[in-house]
Design a protein around this motif. Structure first.
Motif, PDB file in Angstrom:
ATOM      1  N   LYS A   1      29.627  49.835  32.733  1.00  0.00           N
ATOM      2  CA  LYS A   1      30.480  49.444  34.004  1.00  0.00           C
ATOM      3  C   LYS A   1      31.469  49.164  33.576  1.00  0.00           C
ATOM      4  CE  LYS A   1      28.681  45.899  35.822  1.00  0.00           C
ATOM      5  NZ  LYS A   1      28.324  44.565  36.009  1.00  0.00           N
ATOM      6  N   GLY A   2      31.801  49.743  35.171  1.00  0.00           N
ATOM      7  CA  GLY A   2      33.546  50.025  35.197  1.00  0.00           C
ATOM      8  C   GLY A   2      34.614  49.170  35.020  1.00  0.00           C
ATOM      9  N   ASP A   3      33.318  47.353  35.518  1.00  0.00           N
ATOM     10  CA  ASP A   3      34.492  46.165  35.120  1.00  0.00           C
ATOM     11  C   ASP A   3      33.572  45.361  34.343  1.00  0.00           C
ATOM     12  OD1 ASP A   3      36.219  44.398  34.316  1.00  0.00           O
ATOM     13  OD2 ASP A   3      36.848  44.108  36.713  1.00  0.00           O
ATOM     14  N   ALA A   4      33.778  44.981  32.997  1.00  0.00           N
ATOM     15  CA  ALA A   4      32.195  44.192  32.979  1.00  0.00           C
ATOM     16  C   ALA A   4      32.967  42.517  32.581  1.00  0.00           C
ATOM     17  CB  ALA A   4      32.010  44.944  31.351  1.00  0.00           C
ATOM     18  N   SER A   5      34.088  42.217  32.858  1.00  0.00           N
ATOM     19  CA  SER A   5      34.409  41.342  32.798  1.00  0.00           C
ATOM     20  C   SER A   5      33.790  40.159  32.463  1.00  0.00           C
ATOM     21  CB  SER A   5      36.632  41.247  33.917  1.00  0.00           C
ATOM     22  OG  SER A   5      36.054  41.452  34.871  1.00  0.00           O
ATOM     23  N   ALA A   6      33.025  40.260  33.158  1.00  0.00           N
ATOM     24  CA  ALA A   6      32.519  39.008  34.454  1.00  0.00           C
ATOM     25  C   ALA A   6      31.432  38.953  32.974  1.00  0.00           C
ATOM     26  CB  ALA A   6      31.606  39.328  35.576  1.00  0.00           C
ATOM     27  N   GLU A   7      30.869  39.979  32.511  1.00  0.00           N
ATOM     28  CA  GLU A   7      29.642  39.473  31.758  1.00  0.00           C
ATOM     29  C   GLU A   7      30.250  39.042  30.468  1.00  0.00           C
ATOM     30  OE1 GLU A   7      29.736  42.207  33.506  1.00  0.00           O
ATOM     31  OE2 GLU A   7      28.547  42.990  34.258  1.00  0.00           O
TER      32      GLU A   7
ATOM     33  N   ARG B   1      37.995  45.445  29.575  1.00  0.00           N
ATOM     34  CA  ARG B   1      38.068  45.057  30.627  1.00  0.00           C
ATOM     35  C   ARG B   1      39.478  46.082  31.312  1.00  0.00           C
ATOM     36  NH1 ARG B   1      38.865  39.885  28.233  1.00  0.00           N
ATOM     37  NH2 ARG B   1      37.173  39.155  29.165  1.00  0.00           N
ATOM     38  N   THR B   2      39.870  46.745  30.716  1.00  0.00           N
ATOM     39  CA  THR B   2      40.317  48.022  32.129  1.00  0.00           C
ATOM     40  C   THR B   2      40.181  49.101  31.394  1.00  0.00           C
ATOM     41  OG1 THR B   2      42.440  48.089  29.962  1.00  0.00           O
ATOM     42  CG2 THR B   2      42.711  46.179  31.477  1.00  0.00           C
ATOM     43  N   SER B   3      39.713  49.139  30.362  1.00  0.00           N
ATOM     44  CA  SER B   3      38.852  50.928  29.862  1.00  0.00           C
ATOM     45  C   SER B   3      38.304  51.314  31.751  1.00  0.00           C
ATOM     46  CB  SER B   3      38.218  50.470  29.354  1.00  0.00           C
ATOM     47  OG  SER B   3      37.167  50.588  28.884  1.00  0.00           O
TER      48      SER B   3
END
Length: 395
Positions: free
Chosen positions: A268-274, A393-395
């Protein structure tokens, strides 16, 4: 029956008005009544008995889901299997809906109560040894899952990461054994999404454990993390286009895996929520749960289960008037321990659950565990994980 024990017969009341279908139902259940006069007498007997029951007492509520009922009222109850625990800590036998899955019957007690409680206390000493902190944390989270209701969140996932044979699955079973038969409660990675969702809705506030999800597809991992924390199934429409609410829950899910689930979210481009919804702890390759001890615990929980959770719920009921304040204070302690930021609300909630669960069990004399040391370890572990997660989160 003359040569057998009694048999349970479930029959729809509408059949009392249909002699032919009533007779066919009896024959299908193995009850042979050949005379039509006797069939008529049986119908009138059942109908008359129903009228007597209605006159004698109110119609019983049949439950299809477990956990808290009327939790915000002055008379909350907790349904567990075929019994209901009220505010006084007393239990009463209840009816279970036919729509409830068979697993509800496994949420029972087995074995002598005193032996079960003493045995659990003895096992807890193993979890107090150095290196057992991640497993002790998971054990507290599982038993304390009903407290998630008082955090303001709908759920979180605790993932035990490590090699096979170090006690991850056994710990999940031990946590489940507090409330029923762990071998019937445990979910497998191979179970379908619908099956897992059905169980989540049935357990509601009881712990959920899924074993060996290492090989589950990356997108399924993402869906699982969202599903556990959203607290409900997808809603649907009926044939008449009206809303049909899906199942709901509020709990802590335990999962076991051989690799960090966070690495499976890199697609995922942004997996922060998970990532915010996932608490991962690495279990050492070698723990106090060696093969011999593992077999002993396995034998014990097969023969003794369901007692610890009921005693825990009774203790929570005794403190129900203060439980929101207790959980709020524990959350503040967890935030201070972690120096937590706003994104770590799931982590602080789970730590608060573990803290309160551990303190209550310790005061009840059910565990001999240094709860503060366990949470200090978790805090240190999660602090060291922050930099790695920040990169993801930032990758």
């Amino acid at each position: 029956l003359p040569h057998e024990d009694y048999l349970e017969l479930i029959i729809e009341t509408r059949l009392l008005a249909d002699p032919r279908e009533f007779h066919k139902t009896l024959l299908g259940a193995g009850i042979s009544i050949l005379s039509q006069d006797n069939v008529t007498r049986m119908r009138f007997y059942m109908g008359g008995y129903l009228e007597e029951l209605r006159a004698r007492r109110k119609r019983s509520v049949l439950y299809s889901t477990m956990g808290w009922k009327e939790v915000s009222s002055s008379s909350p109850e907790f349904v567990l299997g075929e019994e209901c625990i009220d505010l006084s800590g007393e239990s009463r036998i209840i009816g279970v809906s036919r729509s409830a899955p068979e697993v509800v019957k496994s949420l029972n007690v087995k074995g002598d109560k005193n032996a079960a409680l003493e045995g659990f206390r003895s096992i807890s000493r193993l979890y107090n040894q150095p290196g057992m902190e991640p497993l002790a944390f998971a054990l507290l989270c599982g038993i304390g899952a009903p407290l998630m209701t008082f955090t303001g969140l709908m759920g979180a996932t605790v993932s035990l990461v490590g090699k096979t044979g170090n006690g991850k699955t056994l710990t999940c079973k031990l946590a489940l054994s507090a409330y029923g038969d762990p071998y019937k409660m445990l979910l497998l990675a191979a179970d379908s999404e619908k099956f897992t969702t059905k169980r989540l809705g049935t357990y509601a506030n009881l712990p959920v454990a899924i074993d060996e999800i290492t090989n589950v597809q990356d997108q399924q991992i993402s869906d699982l993390l969202y599903g556990l924390t959203n607290g409900r199934d997808r809603g649907t429409l009926t044939r008449t286009r009206t809303d049909r609410e899906g199942a709901s829950w509020c709990t802590i899910g335990l999962v076991t895996t051989n690799q960090f689930l966070s690495s499976k979210l890199s697609f995922k481009g942004d997996a922060s929520a998970e990532l915010n919804r996932l608490i991962e702890v690495r279990v050492p390759d070698v723990t106090a749960l060696n093969q011999a001890r593992g077999k002993t615990i396995d034998t014990f929980i097969r023969m003794h289960h369901g007692h610890v959770g009921r005693e825990f719920i009774r203790e929570v009921m005794r403190r129900h008037a203060q439980i929101n304040d207790i959980m709020a204070a524990a959350t503040r302690s967890a935030e201070k321990l972690l120096n937590a930021n706003a994104d770590e609300r799931f982590l602080t909630a789970v730590l608060a659950v573990a803290l309160v669960t551990g303190e209550l069990l310790r005061r009840m004399g059910l565990i001999e565990l240094d709860v503060r040391r366990v949470l200090q370890w978790v805090s240190g572990h999660m602090t060291s994980e922050r930099a790695i997660r920040s990169d993801m989160r930032t990758s």
